[in-house]
Design a protein around this motif. Structure first.
Motif, PDB file in Angstrom:
ATOM      1  N   LEU A   3       0.843  -1.187   0.000  1.00 31.64           N
ATOM      2  CA  LEU A   3       0.000   0.000   0.000  1.00 31.64           C
ATOM      3  C   LEU A   3       0.886   1.247   0.000  1.00 31.64           C
ATOM      4  O   LEU A   3       2.034   1.200   0.454  1.00 31.64           O
ATOM      5  CB  LEU A   3      -0.897   0.024   1.241  1.00 31.64           C
ATOM      6  CG  LEU A   3      -1.975  -1.057   1.360  1.00 31.64           C
ATOM      7  CD1 LEU A   3      -2.696  -0.930   2.703  1.00 31.64           C
ATOM      8  CD2 LEU A   3      -2.959  -0.984   0.210  1.00 31.64           C
ATOM      9  N   ASP A  44      -7.296  -3.741   1.352  1.00 27.77           N
ATOM     10  CA  ASP A  44      -7.423  -2.517   0.560  1.00 27.77           C
ATOM     11  C   ASP A  44      -8.866  -2.194   0.181  1.00 27.77           C
ATOM     12  O   ASP A  44      -9.152  -1.087  -0.290  1.00 27.77           O
ATOM     13  CB  ASP A  44      -6.573  -2.619  -0.709  1.00 27.77           C
ATOM     14  CG  ASP A  44      -7.035  -3.744  -1.625  1.00 27.77           C
ATOM     15  OD1 ASP A  44      -7.515  -4.774  -1.101  1.00 27.77           O
ATOM     16  OD2 ASP A  44      -6.902  -3.606  -2.854  1.00 27.77           O
ATOM     17  N   GLY A  78      -8.370   0.078   3.660  1.00 28.51           N
ATOM     18  CA  GLY A  78      -7.514   0.953   2.867  1.00 28.51           C
ATOM     19  C   GLY A  78      -8.267   2.049   2.144  1.00 28.51           C
ATOM     20  O   GLY A  78      -7.685   3.056   1.748  1.00 28.51           O
TER      21      GLY A  78
END
Length: 477
Positions: free
Chosen positions: A48, A178, A182
């Protein structure tokens, strides 16, 4: 305001000075591939952007502790400022940074595996159960608090908000990191950062009369012993064992070890700043209103103090945004607590987590246990308070295990182990003394022990040191 300003400056300077020193002591290998780069799985091991990793780590660790814990700790006066500052710089941030970096260097190992690696397999088994129970407690505790605040703001039934938050927890635990965590954390972070910065600006605009450390550390608002009660009350704002369970989540998402200090040490210092701000505004609130609500005859809750301050200082729009920041702080710790529990169980049982059925197999028992604890906290009138106290002690006890494990790691790698040995001894003394002080432990059964709790804690710390010294002599043979 002078003491507060100096404390704020020390936290910032501490990140750059002592944080750099601790990083040099560790000397991480920046050429080694991170777990996210070496073996991504699209679910938990996922590279990330650095800024997202920081935001997630900060929100993961910033639960109710730096807000409500700091408010309760503020009753101890300026001593709370000192513990937040020095506890953050020399204990909490070191604890978070080193546990995260050790996980990073060992393929993103969960905390129980790290404990087993350095304190032995027997300790790992006991600690693993202890850590998973703590994660479930966090999941339960951090549903009730936000639901109560949201219910008061919307006039919806709290059970509606509990259901909504828990459904979110389920999705955040099961889906790739994610997809929800995220994606929504940056939005949550805006509210949380606005809350902290808004209050900080208003502190300097309003310049309320705050206690100064040269006027004494005592306060008329708290009668329980400063040691160890303040060190337990202000947990996440100074040092928190829970943080070390969250660090492996981000160790599995980092593209490079070079961002380790900003992510782990920096997030803890940021949380310390949030705790310091709330400790300051709480001392102002108590000086004006006292600690007892005249309308109800009960002590002001952390939520009541937070709502009053935000409403009076930030206006209607600022109040809504600030309260959302207060709400998302525990929610974004509760979801990753259950996610951490899933990973701990999976790592212990060596179960892959790429497939949804495998994730469900691990997660469903955890969800059921969380619901049972949550139901107890709602049915029993004192249920939430009891669970919170047990969580607070378990949280700090977790830091004791982690600090001793890190100390062993540093010793084995011929590094300056005193940077964690001293905090390990302090927290050993704190957690032991709490057992003999707190009413829910032995404080009510052995009243005489309260007067000797500090001494008992000191003896426990010396015993821990003696065991470590004996181990080092054995390790040299």
């Amino acid at each position: 305001m002078i003491t507060f300003s100096i404390a704020l400056l020390l936290l910032i300077v501490g990140y750059f000075v002592y944080g750099s020193f601790v990083e040099r002591v560790l000397s991480p290998d920046h050429n080694k591939k991170t777990p996210a780069v070496a073996h991504p799985d699209g679910v938990d091991f996922l590279p990330l952007p650095s800024w997202r990793v920081f935001m997630i780590q900060f929100l993961n660790i910033a639960g109710l502790g730096p807000i409500f814990g700091a408010i309760m700790g503020a009753k101890f006066g300026t001593a709370s400022y000192l513990w937040i500052v020095f506890g953050t710089i020399f204990a909490g941030a070191v604890h978070d940074f080193l546990s995260g970096m050790i996980s990073l260097s060992n393929d993103g190992e969960s905390l129980p595996q790290i404990i087993g690696r350095y304190l032995g397999q027997k300790t790992q088994k006991a600690f693993g159960i202890f850590a998973i129970i703590l994660m479930v407690l966090v999941g339960a505790v951090f549903v009730s608090g936000p639901a109560e605040i949201l219910a008061s703001m919307t006039e919806w039934n709290p059970f509606i908000w509990i259901t909504i938050i828990f459904i979110y927890y389920i999705l955040a635990t099961l889906l790739p990191i994610d997809k929800i965590i995220g994606s929504v954390y940056p939005v949550f972070a805006i509210a949380l950062i606005f809350m902290a910065l808004g209050l900080l600006v208003m502190l300097f605009v309003n310049r309320p009369e705050l206690p100064e450390m040269w006027n004494g550390f005592g306060t008329k608002y708290e009668t329980s012993p400063l040691f160890p009660m303040m060190f337990i009350s202000i947990a996440c704002g100074a040092i928190s064992g829970f943080h070390a369970t969250q660090s492996p989540l981000m160790a599995r998402c980092m593209k490079s070890s070079r961002i380790g200090r900003p992510v782990f040490y920096g997030a803890m210092v940021t949380e310390g700043i949030v705790a310091l701000i709330w400790a300051a505004v709480a001392t102002y609130f108590f000086s004006v209103n006292g600690t007892i609500d005249e309308a109800t005859g009960k002590a002001f809750s952390g939520a009541a103090v937070a709502k009053s301050i935000c409403h009076d200082w930030l206006g209607s729009f600022g109040y809504v945004l600030a309260m959302l920041g207060i709400v998302v702080a525990p929610i974004t710790s509760g979801d990753t607590a259950l996610r951490s529990a899933r990973l701990m169980v999976a790592d212990t049982l060596h179960m892959e987590q790429r497939s949804i059925p495998r994730r469900l197999l691990v997660s469903i028992p955890l969800f059921i246990l969380t619901i049972c604890i949550l139901a107890y906290s709602l049915i029993d009138k004192d249920g939430f308070a009891i669970i919170w106290r047990y969580f607070a002690w378990c949280n700090q006890t977790l830091s004791v295990f982690t600090l001793w494990a890190i100390t062993v790691y540093l010793y084995l790698n011929h590094k300056l182990y005193y940077i964690t040995l001293l905090p390990a001894m302090l927290m050993t003394a704190v957690c032991t003394a709490y057992i003999f002080t707190a009413p829910e432990c032995l404080g009510s059964q052995l009243p005489w022990a309260i007067d000797y709790a500090g001494l008992i804690g000191g003896v426990a710390a010396i015993i821990g040191l003696s065991c470590f010294i004996a181990w080092t002599k054995k390790a040299k043979r």
